[in-house]
Scaffold this active site. Sequence first.
Site, PDB file in Angstrom:
ATOM      1  N   HIS A 211       0.831  -1.179   0.000  1.00 42.56           N
ATOM      2  CA  HIS A 211       0.000   0.000   0.000  1.00 42.56           C
ATOM      3  C   HIS A 211       0.863   1.226   0.000  1.00 42.56           C
ATOM      4  O   HIS A 211       1.906   1.265   0.604  1.00 42.56           O
ATOM      5  CB  HIS A 211      -0.985  -0.012   1.150  1.00 42.56           C
ATOM      6  CG  HIS A 211      -2.234  -0.627   0.633  1.00 42.56           C
ATOM      7  ND1 HIS A 211      -2.895  -0.082  -0.436  1.00 42.56           N
ATOM      8  CD2 HIS A 211      -2.869  -1.757   0.910  1.00 42.56           C
ATOM      9  CE1 HIS A 211      -3.911  -0.856  -0.748  1.00 42.56           C
ATOM     10  NE2 HIS A 211      -3.904  -1.881   0.048  1.00 42.56           N
TER      11      HIS A 211
ATOM     12  N   ARG B 205      -8.320  -6.448   4.979  1.00 43.87           N
ATOM     13  CA  ARG B 205      -8.333  -5.386   5.992  1.00 43.87           C
ATOM     14  C   ARG B 205      -7.190  -4.420   5.743  1.00 43.87           C
ATOM     15  O   ARG B 205      -6.165  -4.790   5.211  1.00 43.87           O
ATOM     16  CB  ARG B 205      -8.057  -5.967   7.378  1.00 43.87           C
ATOM     17  CG  ARG B 205      -9.064  -6.905   7.876  1.00 43.87           C
ATOM     18  CD  ARG B 205      -8.564  -7.470   9.207  1.00 43.87           C
ATOM     19  NE  ARG B 205      -9.496  -8.454   9.725  1.00 43.87           N
ATOM     20  CZ  ARG B 205     -10.645  -8.151  10.316  1.00 43.87           C
ATOM     21  NH1 ARG B 205     -11.005  -6.902  10.443  1.00 43.87           N
ATOM     22  NH2 ARG B 205     -11.436  -9.098  10.769  1.00 43.87           N
TER      23      ARG B 205
ATOM     24  N   ASP C  44     -13.502  -0.527   0.919  1.00 46.27           N
ATOM     25  CA  ASP C  44     -14.462   0.111   0.018  1.00 46.27           C
ATOM     26  C   ASP C  44     -15.869   0.104   0.581  1.00 46.27           C
ATOM     27  O   ASP C  44     -16.641   1.019   0.358  1.00 46.27           O
ATOM     28  CB  ASP C  44     -14.410  -0.538  -1.366  1.00 46.27           C
ATOM     29  CG  ASP C  44     -13.197  -0.032  -2.137  1.00 46.27           C
ATOM     30  OD1 ASP C  44     -13.254   1.117  -2.601  1.00 46.27           O
ATOM     31  OD2 ASP C  44     -12.191  -0.742  -2.220  1.00 46.27           O
TER      32      ASP C  44
ATOM     33  N   ARG D 127      -9.850   6.424  -4.195  1.00 42.66           N
ATOM     34  CA  ARG D 127      -9.614   5.125  -3.563  1.00 42.66           C
ATOM     35  C   ARG D 127      -9.820   5.252  -2.056  1.00 42.66           C
ATOM     36  O   ARG D 127      -9.668   6.316  -1.487  1.00 42.66           O
ATOM     37  CB  ARG D 127      -8.184   4.661  -3.825  1.00 42.66           C
ATOM     38  CG  ARG D 127      -8.012   4.212  -5.238  1.00 42.66           C
ATOM     39  CD  ARG D 127      -6.714   3.490  -5.420  1.00 42.66           C
ATOM     40  NE  ARG D 127      -6.784   2.747  -6.672  1.00 42.66           N
ATOM     41  CZ  ARG D 127      -7.401   1.599  -6.810  1.00 42.66           C
ATOM     42  NH1 ARG D 127      -7.989   1.032  -5.801  1.00 42.66           N
ATOM     43  NH2 ARG D 127      -7.428   0.998  -7.969  1.00 42.66           N
TER      44      ARG D 127
ATOM     45  N   ARG E 255      -4.633  -9.689  -9.121  1.00 43.09           N
ATOM     46  CA  ARG E 255      -5.938  -9.058  -8.859  1.00 43.09           C
ATOM     47  C   ARG E 255      -6.276  -8.131 -10.018  1.00 43.09           C
ATOM     48  O   ARG E 255      -5.439  -7.351 -10.449  1.00 43.09           O
ATOM     49  CB  ARG E 255      -5.920  -8.265  -7.543  1.00 43.09           C
ATOM     50  CG  ARG E 255      -7.292  -7.636  -7.273  1.00 43.09           C
ATOM     51  CD  ARG E 255      -7.414  -7.059  -5.878  1.00 43.09           C
ATOM     52  NE  ARG E 255      -6.753  -5.784  -5.713  1.00 43.09           N
ATOM     53  CZ  ARG E 255      -7.265  -4.742  -5.046  1.00 43.09           C
ATOM     54  NH1 ARG E 255      -8.453  -4.851  -4.469  1.00 43.09           N
ATOM     55  NH2 ARG E 255      -6.600  -3.621  -4.923  1.00 43.09           N
TER      56      ARG E 255
ATOM     57  N   GLU F 104     -17.100  -5.949  -2.292  1.00 45.32           N
ATOM     58  CA  GLU F 104     -16.567  -4.821  -1.533  1.00 45.32           C
ATOM     59  C   GLU F 104     -17.465  -3.602  -1.372  1.00 45.32           C
ATOM     60  O   GLU F 104     -17.085  -2.679  -0.681  1.00 45.32           O
ATOM     61  CB  GLU F 104     -15.203  -4.396  -2.091  1.00 45.32           C
ATOM     62  CG  GLU F 104     -15.137  -4.222  -3.580  1.00 45.32           C
ATOM     63  CD  GLU F 104     -13.702  -4.032  -4.083  1.00 45.32           C
ATOM     64  OE1 GLU F 104     -12.876  -3.507  -3.332  1.00 45.32           O
ATOM     65  OE2 GLU F 104     -13.425  -4.398  -5.233  1.00 45.32           O
TER      66      GLU F 104
END
Length: 883
Positions: free
Chosen positions: A138, A581, A543, A713, A396, A506
């Site tokens: 991230h 998470r 999300d 995001r 993904r 999500e």
Amino acid sequence: MNEQYSALRSNVSMLGKVLGETIKDALGEHILERVETIRKLSKSSRAGNDANRQELLTTLQNLSNDELLPVARAFSQFLNLANTAEQYHSISPKGEAASNPEVIARTLRKLKNQPELSEDTIKKAVESLSLELVLTAHPTEITRRTLIHKMVEVNACLKQLDNKDIADYEHNQLMRRLRQLIAQSWHTDEIRKLRPSPVDEAKWGFAVVENSLWQGVPNYLRELNEQLEENLGYKLPVEFVPVRFTSWMGGDRDGNPNVTADITRHVLLLSRWKATDLFLKDIQVLVSELSMVEATPELLALVGEEGAAEPYRYLMKNLRSRLMATQAWLEARLKGEELPKPEGLLTQNEELWEPLYACYQSLQACGMGIIANGDLLDTLRRVKCFGVPLVRIDIRQESTRHTEALGELTRYLGIGDYESWSEADKQAFLIRELNSKRPLLPRNWQPSAETREVLDTCQVIAEAPQGSIAAYVISMAKTPSDVLAVHLLLKEAGIGFAMPVAPLFETLDDLNNANDVMTQLLNIDWYRGLIQGKQMVMIGYSDSAKDAGVMAASWAQYQAQDALIKTCEKAGIELTLFHGRGGSIGRGGAPAHAALLSQPPGSLKGGLRVTEQGEMIRFKYGLPEITVSSLSLYTGAILEANLLPPPEPKESWRRIMDELSVISCDVYRGYVRENKDFVPYFRSATPEQELGKLPLGSRPAKRRPTGGVESLRAIPWIFAWTQNRLMLPAWLGAGTALQKVVEDGKQSELEAMCRDWPFFSTRLGMLEMVFAKADLWLAEYYDQRLVDKALWPLGKELRNLQEEDIKVVLAIANDSHLMADLPWIAESIQLRNIYTDPLNVLQAELLHRSRQAEKEGQEPDPRVEQALMVTIAGIAAGMRNTG
């Protein structure tokens, strides 16, 4: 506890002193005095002195542009040092996590004391333990790798300084080393100049494996084995390694155009290269250690005459040659050279395992168990945990990319437009093609670049050694056809095995529909045949919270999991729930133990698979000792959740949660989506627009370049509100809903839920933690400095709402003040606030100056911009979680 605080405080103040000396040496007495004045004012302001608070604001507003950066850096570096000290204290003999390996012992004792659990049942639960941690890059890991290395060494110095028997000269040497490290950090730029590429992110992940997990995992298994022997008289089998690591770095292309099929191919090779590098070091040690002569007939037969003199060494040297040949081939491939595969190329874990295990068995049989259970055992366990790929990767991709690719294909084939078909027609087409023996892709078709990329990615999966790719995750999954489409694309790429494909649900609606979607899929015969009784489903935390607010999202997550568990149980399917998470509360982050025990009963039967995000990777796995502690916590929680599952909630509790969910979602969306002032307020009261300039992560902050909050995001959304200390996404709507239910006369029921239902008490605990980190006077200061007066009433309304929320949460939890049951965390927040507050005030000032200059058409002042970046990184360190 008090001894722990005082030891932490004295280390923090010692590190602060050394930092002060460094600043004085670098910039002179004047800057150090300025920093000290600000620190004292901040401390006094925190203690409630309003005059000093005012003086703090004035002092920071009056800093010259030349003073901004040194002051921002001083407080930011101080917070990094405080975090390092805190990390050290969490694993020092006096600290909290020193007892975390004890968690396993405590859990085992607790389980043994349950009359309904036999030792055999507990052993079976241990044998079915499965923990897969998925490392994600991230953008929130703000700290640069080079500074992380220095902080690891600071940690080592603190450890040695704690030694009571240390000689004076050693003490002086360590202090000198600390001064050097802190000076090096001060003279290093803490902000990256360029965004990291996906390959840089993957290398960051490999560095975590090398510096911490490589040693931490075998240490954890020794600890686990010791506790099991002591409490159950049970020894872990050599081949039993319940923990695996997977990575999204280089595999997660959702909304990140920089992650291409070529990048994924490169990262897979790089990962294998790193594995050979690390195993070579291990084998080198074994070559020098395993000089023994005595061996079993089986081993002697394996090595033949040539190796009979030193059979173990002979096998290790052979393995070393194979590793070296493999590494050389991988290096050539990474440089783009096409070479034939060399003889003895290692592609499967068994090829590493077999010679090592043969040595292990022979040593055991010849009475040399003490040697077998040394470095050799650690290496065997690394083969099981990391193996040839080092870390597996997940792919993904967003569901619409697959739909668009198939739409383009069907239009080319002249059979209609897949994108506009009904769900039933899509499914019929997909199942027909999945059952068909002929290929669907025409040879001479020239698809668009986007579709080519989707097809190339499937090609990479088909070509990769089996076992190097863990799963294909479909983000924004909404229908059964989303899952079938991926299976069809993989089949067309020539994949020869059933790749786990996990839909990620999500948004609030998608979570509510998750069970229907999976039920439909499981009713398709072809699909049931393919999955062989195993299904993975990913639950999105970030999300859904951004979509509906934290209370409604967490209830939807609970219900979706609960329904999926029951559906799969009925269908005889082993379900693995994959939890997406984040590190912050608005993204589902909660202390691991509490979070796992608050899930629906049965949610961990198929093991735990969870993402570990950017900055949390460093807090949970930054050092081998912390790795042992984190893995032990997870182990204890999984065993407890599986053997002593939380109770099924009462029907009346479910009804209350439904009510809380509806009210809180309405309140949240009423502000975020429907209040016309909200977006302009958000943009001006937080550094949201400035965050886009930070070279964080390889992924753009928005899914689409235009668009409002909904296209932002989840991470920058939360990051921005954490910076201005209103922490809005993590609480908005929750307290109002609780208040309404209290007014309806249900307070005693809420108190019972808090007492007897881990799901609910964890929700309240997380709210308390957010409120403890939030600060209304700072949020108000951002408004005064940055927001148009016409929008001030909205800011005031939101702050009043938070004050009301705090009261209702404390009343239901029967607490007199926030975090009453977690004094260690409360203390740590208080300790950092003194240093975070000046950074917040300074950030508001910098945003004001930067926006003023922009308004007047001036070029941005690089000193202001650089200082702003430093405050963003510093506040992230102070809050201990970013987005």
